[in-house]
Design a protein around this motif. Structure first.
Motif, short mmCIF file in Angstrom:
data_model
loop_
_atom_site.label_atom_id
_atom_site.label_comp_id
_atom_site.label_asym_id
_atom_site.label_seq_id
_atom_site.Cartn_x
_atom_site.Cartn_y
_atom_site.Cartn_z
N UNK A 138 -1.94 11.86 8.39
CA UNK A 138 -2.37 10.50 8.45
C UNK A 138 -1.96 9.58 7.27
N UNK A 139 -0.70 9.97 6.83
CA UNK A 139 -0.21 9.11 5.55
C UNK A 139 1.01 7.99 6.07
N UNK B 81 0.88 -1.29 -0.05
CA UNK B 81 -0.01 0.04 -0.08
C UNK B 81 0.71 1.36 0.03
N UNK B 82 2.22 1.21 0.21
CA UNK B 82 2.96 2.32 0.05
C UNK B 82 2.93 3.01 -1.41
N UNK B 83 2.75 4.39 -1.42
CA UNK B 83 2.60 4.85 -2.44
C UNK B 83 3.88 5.99 -2.77
N UNK B 84 4.50 6.26 -1.81
CA UNK B 84 5.84 7.39 -1.98
C UNK B 84 6.75 6.79 -1.05
N UNK B 85 8.07 6.74 -1.32
CA UNK B 85 9.08 6.61 -0.67
C UNK B 85 10.11 7.67 -0.69
N UNK B 86 10.12 8.17 0.43
CA UNK B 86 11.06 9.41 0.79
C UNK B 86 12.40 8.91 1.37
N UNK B 87 13.63 9.30 0.52
CA UNK B 87 14.80 9.21 1.15
C UNK B 87 15.34 10.64 1.74
N UNK B 88 15.77 10.19 2.94
CA UNK B 88 16.06 11.65 3.51
C UNK B 88 17.68 11.64 3.77
#
Length: 132
Positions: free
Chosen positions: A41-42, A8-15
């Motif tokens: 709530x994401x 269900x993950x829609x986005x991946x943020x690499x920090x």
């Protein structure tokens, strides 16, 4: 170690949490991004990963959002929050923070402000120069 179920993950943020980014507010940006994701709530739709060096130290602190392939310079916690909001609401303008975007199957610079181009990859590496 945690093993996340990313269904269900829609986005991946690499920090980036490399040393230069950490000297430029990387911890504050990381916490702000994660807080904004929770506030909206994401948590089940956006996954974050702390990385080491992403190779754009002059743009510290660097965030990369996939699947879009957008690279950002998050100069503050507020910019980090805005980056998360931008990927929900495309009307939010972040051109000054956008470094690269993935277009036409390749990385394309989004230099709308003066930015360090960087060192070329490949056989003939040249010293980086400012992008006009």
């Amino acid at each position: 170690m945690t093993t996340w179920n990313l269904t269900g993950t829609e986005k991946h943020v690499l920090i980036c949490n490399g040393s230069t980014c950490m000297k430029h507010g990387g911890e504050e940006v990381t916490q702000a991004v994660r807080d904004e994701i929770s506030r909206l709530g994401l948590d089940e739709k956006i996954h974050t990963t702390r990385t080491r060096c992403n190779g754009r130290c002059k743009d510290a602190c660097v965030l990369i959002v996939y699947p879009e392939g957008s690279w950002y310079a998050a100069s503050s916690a507020e910019v980090g929050r805005a980056i998360i909001q931008r990927h929900l609401d495309p009307s939010i303008r972040l051109e000054g923070s956008l470094i690269y975007r993935f277009e036409e199957e390749k990385m394309t610079p989004a230099f709308t402000t003066e930015r360090f181009r960087g060192i070329a990859k490949g056989k003939d590496k040249e010293k980086g120069e400012k992008q006009a």
